[in-house]
Motif scaffolding. Structure first.
Motif, PDB file in Angstrom:
ATOM      1  N   GLY A   1       3.735 -27.442  67.924  1.00  0.00           N
ATOM      2  CA  GLY A   1       2.564 -27.653  67.409  1.00  0.00           C
ATOM      3  C   GLY A   1       1.595 -28.515  67.947  1.00  0.00           C
ATOM      4  O   GLY A   1       0.373 -28.579  67.298  1.00  0.00           O
ATOM      5  N   ILE A   2       1.904 -29.184  68.934  1.00  0.00           N
ATOM      6  CA  ILE A   2       0.757 -30.280  69.634  1.00  0.00           C
ATOM      7  C   ILE A   2       0.386 -29.554  70.739  1.00  0.00           C
ATOM      8  O   ILE A   2       0.887 -28.994  71.628  1.00  0.00           O
ATOM      9  CB  ILE A   2       1.474 -31.437  69.988  1.00  0.00           C
ATOM     10  CG1 ILE A   2       2.183 -32.233  68.444  1.00  0.00           C
ATOM     11  CG2 ILE A   2       0.823 -32.286  70.571  1.00  0.00           C
ATOM     12  CD1 ILE A   2       2.985 -33.546  69.224  1.00  0.00           C
ATOM     13  N   PRO A   3      -1.064 -29.697  71.119  1.00  0.00           N
ATOM     14  CA  PRO A   3      -1.747 -29.215  72.362  1.00  0.00           C
ATOM     15  C   PRO A   3      -1.365 -29.772  73.485  1.00  0.00           C
ATOM     16  O   PRO A   3      -0.706 -31.048  73.371  1.00  0.00           O
ATOM     17  CB  PRO A   3      -3.145 -29.320  71.910  1.00  0.00           C
ATOM     18  CG  PRO A   3      -3.413 -29.562  70.374  1.00  0.00           C
ATOM     19  CD  PRO A   3      -1.989 -29.913  70.087  1.00  0.00           C
ATOM     20  N   LEU A   4      -1.404 -29.111  74.576  1.00  0.00           N
ATOM     21  CA  LEU A   4      -0.888 -29.464  76.077  1.00  0.00           C
ATOM     22  C   LEU A   4      -1.187 -30.979  76.307  1.00  0.00           C
ATOM     23  O   LEU A   4      -0.891 -31.941  76.651  1.00  0.00           O
ATOM     24  CB  LEU A   4      -1.209 -28.497  76.931  1.00  0.00           C
ATOM     25  CG  LEU A   4      -0.586 -28.879  78.431  1.00  0.00           C
ATOM     26  CD1 LEU A   4       0.766 -28.834  78.507  1.00  0.00           C
ATOM     27  CD2 LEU A   4      -1.275 -27.820  79.435  1.00  0.00           C
ATOM     28  N   LEU A   5      -2.822 -31.012  76.027  1.00  0.00           N
ATOM     29  CA  LEU A   5      -3.674 -32.503  76.410  1.00  0.00           C
ATOM     30  C   LEU A   5      -2.615 -33.455  75.778  1.00  0.00           C
ATOM     31  O   LEU A   5      -2.593 -34.600  76.267  1.00  0.00           O
ATOM     32  CB  LEU A   5      -5.045 -32.328  76.217  1.00  0.00           C
ATOM     33  CG  LEU A   5      -5.689 -33.387  76.714  1.00  0.00           C
ATOM     34  CD1 LEU A   5      -5.529 -33.722  78.206  1.00  0.00           C
ATOM     35  CD2 LEU A   5      -7.264 -33.106  76.617  1.00  0.00           C
ATOM     36  N   GLU A   6      -2.564 -33.271  74.299  1.00  0.00           N
ATOM     37  CA  GLU A   6      -1.917 -34.326  73.410  1.00  0.00           C
ATOM     38  C   GLU A   6      -0.706 -34.640  74.010  1.00  0.00           C
ATOM     39  O   GLU A   6      -0.160 -35.653  73.780  1.00  0.00           O
ATOM     40  CB  GLU A   6      -2.052 -34.108  71.782  1.00  0.00           C
ATOM     41  CG  GLU A   6      -1.530 -34.939  71.137  1.00  0.00           C
ATOM     42  CD  GLU A   6      -2.475 -36.271  71.207  1.00  0.00           C
ATOM     43  OE1 GLU A   6      -1.840 -37.461  70.830  1.00  0.00           O
ATOM     44  OE2 GLU A   6      -3.539 -36.306  71.601  1.00  0.00           O
ATOM     45  N   ARG A   7       0.050 -33.540  74.448  1.00  0.00           N
ATOM     46  CA  ARG A   7       1.395 -33.790  74.819  1.00  0.00           C
ATOM     47  C   ARG A   7       1.599 -34.737  75.958  1.00  0.00           C
ATOM     48  O   ARG A   7       2.315 -35.927  76.188  1.00  0.00           O
ATOM     49  CB  ARG A   7       2.246 -32.649  75.145  1.00  0.00           C
ATOM     50  CG  ARG A   7       2.474 -31.648  73.978  1.00  0.00           C
ATOM     51  CD  ARG A   7       3.032 -30.229  74.626  1.00  0.00           C
ATOM     52  NE  ARG A   7       3.148 -29.238  73.568  1.00  0.00           N
ATOM     53  CZ  ARG A   7       3.920 -28.230  73.747  1.00  0.00           C
ATOM     54  NH1 ARG A   7       4.459 -27.975  74.904  1.00  0.00           N
ATOM     55  NH2 ARG A   7       4.196 -27.563  72.650  1.00  0.00           N
ATOM     56  N   HIS A   8       0.647 -34.401  77.007  1.00  0.00           N
ATOM     57  CA  HIS A   8       0.464 -35.383  78.254  1.00  0.00           C
ATOM     58  C   HIS A   8       0.026 -36.749  77.775  1.00  0.00           C
ATOM     59  O   HIS A   8       0.437 -37.679  78.404  1.00  0.00           O
ATOM     60  CB  HIS A   8      -0.582 -34.621  79.025  1.00  0.00           C
ATOM     61  CG  HIS A   8      -0.092 -33.532  79.933  1.00  0.00           C
ATOM     62  ND1 HIS A   8      -0.483 -33.125  81.050  1.00  0.00           N
ATOM     63  CD2 HIS A   8       1.088 -32.714  79.382  1.00  0.00           C
ATOM     64  CE1 HIS A   8       0.147 -31.852  81.246  1.00  0.00           C
ATOM     65  NE2 HIS A   8       1.025 -31.746  80.543  1.00  0.00           N
ATOM     66  N   ARG A   9      -0.822 -36.938  76.675  1.00  0.00           N
ATOM     67  CA  ARG A   9      -1.189 -38.241  76.435  1.00  0.00           C
ATOM     68  C   ARG A   9       0.001 -38.856  75.692  1.00  0.00           C
ATOM     69  O   ARG A   9       0.088 -40.201  76.151  1.00  0.00           O
ATOM     70  CB  ARG A   9      -2.405 -38.019  75.215  1.00  0.00           C
ATOM     71  CG  ARG A   9      -3.550 -37.822  75.888  1.00  0.00           C
ATOM     72  CD  ARG A   9      -4.823 -37.727  74.904  1.00  0.00           C
ATOM     73  NE  ARG A   9      -6.187 -37.208  75.289  1.00  0.00           N
ATOM     74  CZ  ARG A   9      -6.878 -36.592  74.803  1.00  0.00           C
ATOM     75  NH1 ARG A   9      -6.559 -36.013  73.547  1.00  0.00           N
ATOM     76  NH2 ARG A   9      -7.956 -36.281  75.482  1.00  0.00           N
ATOM     77  N   LEU A  10       0.798 -38.280  75.256  1.00  0.00           N
ATOM     78  CA  LEU A  10       2.112 -39.024  74.497  1.00  0.00           C
ATOM     79  C   LEU A  10       3.025 -39.510  75.820  1.00  0.00           C
ATOM     80  O   LEU A  10       3.610 -40.797  75.626  1.00  0.00           O
ATOM     81  CB  LEU A  10       2.839 -38.221  73.780  1.00  0.00           C
ATOM     82  CG  LEU A  10       2.159 -37.625  72.321  1.00  0.00           C
ATOM     83  CD1 LEU A  10       3.080 -36.604  71.598  1.00  0.00           C
ATOM     84  CD2 LEU A  10       2.226 -38.820  71.270  1.00  0.00           C
ATOM     85  N   VAL A  11       3.025 -38.697  76.857  1.00  0.00           N
ATOM     86  CA  VAL A  11       3.692 -39.136  77.946  1.00  0.00           C
ATOM     87  C   VAL A  11       3.331 -40.271  78.748  1.00  0.00           C
ATOM     88  O   VAL A  11       3.795 -41.417  78.901  1.00  0.00           O
ATOM     89  CB  VAL A  11       4.127 -38.166  78.809  1.00  0.00           C
ATOM     90  CG1 VAL A  11       4.968 -38.628  80.220  1.00  0.00           C
ATOM     91  CG2 VAL A  11       4.916 -36.982  78.277  1.00  0.00           C
ATOM     92  N   HIS A  12       1.838 -40.225  78.768  1.00  0.00           N
ATOM     93  CA  HIS A  12       1.204 -41.206  79.514  1.00  0.00           C
ATOM     94  C   HIS A  12       1.003 -42.491  78.756  1.00  0.00           C
ATOM     95  O   HIS A  12       1.139 -43.629  79.447  1.00  0.00           O
ATOM     96  CB  HIS A  12      -0.511 -40.688  79.874  1.00  0.00           C
ATOM     97  CG  HIS A  12      -0.467 -39.835  81.028  1.00  0.00           C
ATOM     98  ND1 HIS A  12      -0.823 -40.431  82.292  1.00  0.00           N
ATOM     99  CD2 HIS A  12      -0.629 -38.865  81.258  1.00  0.00           C
ATOM    100  CE1 HIS A  12      -0.781 -39.564  83.127  1.00  0.00           C
ATOM    101  NE2 HIS A  12      -0.722 -38.386  82.451  1.00  0.00           N
ATOM    102  N   THR A  13       0.848 -42.428  77.400  1.00  0.00           N
ATOM    103  CA  THR A  13       0.902 -43.512  76.516  1.00  0.00           C
ATOM    104  C   THR A  13       2.265 -44.376  76.857  1.00  0.00           C
ATOM    105  O   THR A  13       2.345 -45.691  76.794  1.00  0.00           O
ATOM    106  CB  THR A  13       0.778 -43.409  75.250  1.00  0.00           C
ATOM    107  OG1 THR A  13      -0.377 -42.831  75.105  1.00  0.00           O
ATOM    108  CG2 THR A  13       0.868 -44.525  74.497  1.00  0.00           C
ATOM    109  N   SER A  14       3.465 -43.478  76.776  1.00  0.00           N
ATOM    110  CA  SER A  14       4.929 -44.234  76.739  1.00  0.00           C
ATOM    111  C   SER A  14       5.118 -44.840  78.348  1.00  0.00           C
ATOM    112  O   SER A  14       5.944 -45.904  78.300  1.00  0.00           O
ATOM    113  CB  SER A  14       6.072 -42.988  76.674  1.00  0.00           C
ATOM    114  OG  SER A  14       6.079 -42.247  77.684  1.00  0.00           O
TER     115      SER A  14
END
Length: 87
Positions: free
Chosen positions: A46-59
């Motif tokens: 349920g999370i858009p692709l860009l937000e998924r990438h932001r989660l990884v980048h933040t980690s």
């Protein structure tokens, strides 16, 4: 400090819940400046692709200061299985 696949994997696992599959590959011939990452998590549902990438980048935010490029693939387990079965 040279980034390593193991170090990035630990950071991603610490920052994203419910990871069922994680691959981190050094694509820079060992200098630690370019990585390919496949991250599969139910948390991405349920999370858009860009937000998924932001989660990884933040980690991996601290490591990103010295990384030149990251190729990201962020999928739910269902999306990952669909891609595996298509191969």
């Amino acid at each position: 400090m040279v980034n390593t696949p193991a170090g990035l994997e630990a950071s991603i696992r610490a920052g994203i819940a419910n990871i069922s599959h994680l691959e981190v590959e050094d694509l820079s011939d060992g200098c630690g400046e370019k990585f390919g990452i496949i991250c599969v998590s139910e948390s991405f549902a349920g999370i858009p692709l860009l937000e998924r990438h932001r989660l990884v980048h933040t980690s991996i935010e601290e490591s990103m200061k010295t990384i030149h490029a990251v190729e990201l693939k962020t999928w739910t387990p269902k999306q990952y299985e669909k891609r595996r079965s298509a191969q």
